[in-house]
Design a protein around this motif. Structure first.
Motif, PDB file in Angstrom:
ATOM      1  N   HIS A 113      17.049  22.179   9.753  1.00 28.19           N
ATOM      2  CA  HIS A 113      16.559  21.499   8.547  1.00 28.19           C
ATOM      3  C   HIS A 113      15.533  22.344   7.812  1.00 28.19           C
TER       4      HIS A 113
ATOM      5  N   GLY B 261      15.789  14.028   7.796  1.00 28.60           N
ATOM      6  CA  GLY B 261      16.325  15.381   7.663  1.00 28.60           C
ATOM      7  C   GLY B 261      16.455  16.073   9.012  1.00 28.60           C
ATOM      8  N   HIS B 262      15.451  15.908   9.872  1.00 25.82           N
ATOM      9  CA  HIS B 262      15.539  16.451  11.231  1.00 25.82           C
ATOM     10  C   HIS B 262      16.717  15.808  11.975  1.00 25.82           C
TER      11      HIS B 262
ATOM     12  N   HIS C  82      20.268  17.098  11.020  1.00 27.47           N
ATOM     13  CA  HIS C  82      20.600  18.430  11.515  1.00 27.47           C
ATOM     14  C   HIS C  82      20.575  18.519  13.040  1.00 27.47           C
TER      15      HIS C  82
END
Length: 294
Positions: free
Chosen positions: A160, A200-201, A204
């Protein structure tokens, strides 16, 4: 000219002081430690229950991406972006004032209940970012910058954090007016940013979580991995699954694509094996003549 110098000096000194406080004064609203904490949380989950069990715990380029975390979120702002953006905003506001516009604020959302300005700020920002992300794939010059993020060949939460510094410039520039129109406060922006950082983490990460019907609202690893697929359908060569936090935009605009869970698909883009591998060479990439997409 003297006024411009003061703006630049203020930008540097102000951000340097902010960064020092972030490191030396832990607090609930300290972004530096939130970033470390969220990253450690997802890294622990990947160690405990990885989706791709044969992938190394410290996947390919993990430490490169770890450095990107500090560069993109802190060092880049200290070196150039914060002062430069202060100068741009200063000139932009002066230009508006010259034509009689002293305030871009169009909606007094901060006078509404807290949950409403958090929700509105989040939705506006995510929708704008979805369109910007599509631009990164459609405009040849922007795609050259965005290739840095797509040079990832093994997926994990830290992926990310790998992106070209020009993406900061593009996103922040195009976000400025929409966000200025609604005037979201700093506290609300902090909450929104921490939430989107965590999602977002998650997108991914090397994890598999059954979201049920929520998969049509929130992005997730089984959807986002197809955004990073090396081989895309012939009719979707400019990309699929552009959502950052929300997946709903892709379903609404018909850019969703999940043929199967994608656990072991090849990642990257045609020619990724020849793409620069080091931090410096990746971040100077894109300033030469744009290549064709792919």
């Amino acid at each position: 000219m003297e006024e411009l110098v003061k703006v630049i000096e203020s930008g540097y000194s102000g951000y340097a002081n902010y960064l020092w406080r972030q490191i030396t004064e832990p607090a609930w609203n300290n972004y530096f430690y939130w970033l470390l904490g969220v990253s450690a949380f997802f890294f622990a989950l990947e160690l405990i229950k990885p989706w791709r069990k044969d992938q190394p715990k410290f996947r390919k380029d993990f430490w490169l991406d770890f450095f990107y975390m500090f560069f993109n979120f802190f060092l880049f702002s200290l070196i150039i972006f914060n002062a430069a953006s202060d100068v741009v905003v200063h000139f932009f506001n002066d230009t508006l004032a010259a034509i009689g516009i002293n305030n871009l604020l169009a909606f007094q959302v901060m006078q509404w209940p807290v949950w409403t300005h958090l929700l509105i700020g989040f939705l506006v920002r995510d929708f704008v970012q979805w369109w910007i992300h599509r631009l990164l794939h459609r405009v040849p010059q922007l795609w050259e910058f965005h290739k840095v993020h797509h040079s990832i060949e093994q997926m994990g939460f830290a992926a990310h954090l790998r992106y070209h510094w020009m993406e900061n410039v593009v996103y922040r520039t195009l976000e400025y007016i929409p966000l200025a129109l609604i005037g979201i406060g700093l506290r609300d922006f902090f909450v929104i940013h921490i939430f989107t950082l965590a999602v977002g983490h998650f997108n991914h990460s090397n994890l598999k979580v059954n979201l049920g019907l929520l998969k049509y609202i929130f992005n997730n690893p089984q959807m986002h991995i197809w955004h990073h697929a090396h081989d895309l359908p012939e009719d979707r060569q400019t990309g699929v699954n552009f959502g950052l936090t929300l997946s709903i935009w892709d379903y609404l605009f018909k850019t969703n694509y999940i043929p199967h869970d994608g656990r072991d698909i090849k990642l990257g883009f045609p020619g990724v094996e020849k793409f620069p591998k080091g931090f410096v060479s990746q971040n100077t990439h894109g300033f030469t003549k744009p290549q064709s997409k792919g």
